[in-house]
Design an enzyme around this catalytic site. Structure first.
Site, PDB file in Angstrom:
ATOM      1  CB  VAL A 186      -1.090  -0.403   1.546  1.00  0.00           C
ATOM      2  CG1 VAL A 186      -1.950  -1.398   1.258  1.00  0.00           C
ATOM      3  CG2 VAL A 186      -0.242  -0.165   2.343  1.00  0.00           C
ATOM      4  CB  SER A 187       0.878   4.674  -1.796  1.00  0.00           C
ATOM      5  OG  SER A 187      -0.428   4.968  -1.611  1.00  0.00           O
ATOM      6  CB  SER A 188       3.254   6.934   2.779  1.00  0.00           C
ATOM      7  OG  SER A 188       3.319   7.894   1.301  1.00  0.00           O
TER       8      SER A 188
END
Length: 203
Positions: free
Chosen positions: A12-14
């Site tokens: 997951v991206s930040s």
């Protein structure tokens, strides 16, 4: 799956904090939670701590599951290289849950490998094309905005109240540029460029 070691990978991206859909998909296949690796990083490259740990565990008796190909990576040149390392060097299989054609367990022959490679290359082409289209749309949007008078970049820092008087005194030879700049609390170079800019606009 029997006799094989199965692993799951999530990313997951930040910005997107919710990994539930990926986790549910991997757990639903029967992958033990302790064998699911997750990075909270962007997909621009493969310099990710959990991914590196996972790669070390893979061998010819392993199957790696990801929910979708973009969870593995977004840079398709790097993705192709990692796909090669996992399937050729490590000898492991990869299963992309959302895309059944990307399942290297199918047709363990030249045709199966060929299909996987073609699909991956096609995805890479589509992704690169979309990136180019986005850049073009952005460039066209900037040009259109500029023609409407939209200004880009930082707004200019306002000049001090005494700037114009100091500029005139300097131009009339009453004071030096050093004295004018000092009175305006500016560097000489800045004072000069502001003065020239103002005079161009004035005429």
């Amino acid at each position: 799956m029997e006799g094989q070691k199965i692993y799951g990978y999530m990313r997951v991206s930040s910005r997107e904090q919710n990994e539930d859909r990926q986790k549910m998909a991997l757990l639903g296949i029967g992958i033990p939670e302790k064998q699911i690796y997750m990075d909270k990083l962007s997909g621009k490259d493969f310099d990710r701590p959990q991914y590196k740990k996972l790669i070390k565990k893979l061998d010819s008796n392993s199957v790696l599951y990801v929910k979708s190909i973009d969870r593995l990576g977004r840079n398709y040149m790097d993705l192709n290289e990692q796909w090669r390392i996992i399937t050729k060097e490590k000898g492991a299989d990869i299963v992309v849950i959302d895309m059944p054609l990307l399942d290297t367990r199918r047709d363990k022959n030249l045709l199966g490998t060929f299909i996987s490679d073609i699909v991956l290359s096609l995805l890479g082409f589509v992704a690169e094309n979309e990136r180019a289209n986005i850049r073009q749309r952005q460039a066209e949007g900037i040009v259109a905005a500029k023609t409407r008078g939209v200004k880009f970049g930082r707004p200019p820092i306002p000049v001090p109240d005494n700037f114009h008087k100091m500029r005139k005194d300097w131009r009339n030879g009453k004071i030096s540029i050093k004295e004018a700049a000092k009175a305006c609390n500016m560097k000489e170079k800045t004072f000069y460029s502001k003065a020239v800019k103002y005079e161009k606009e004035e005429y």
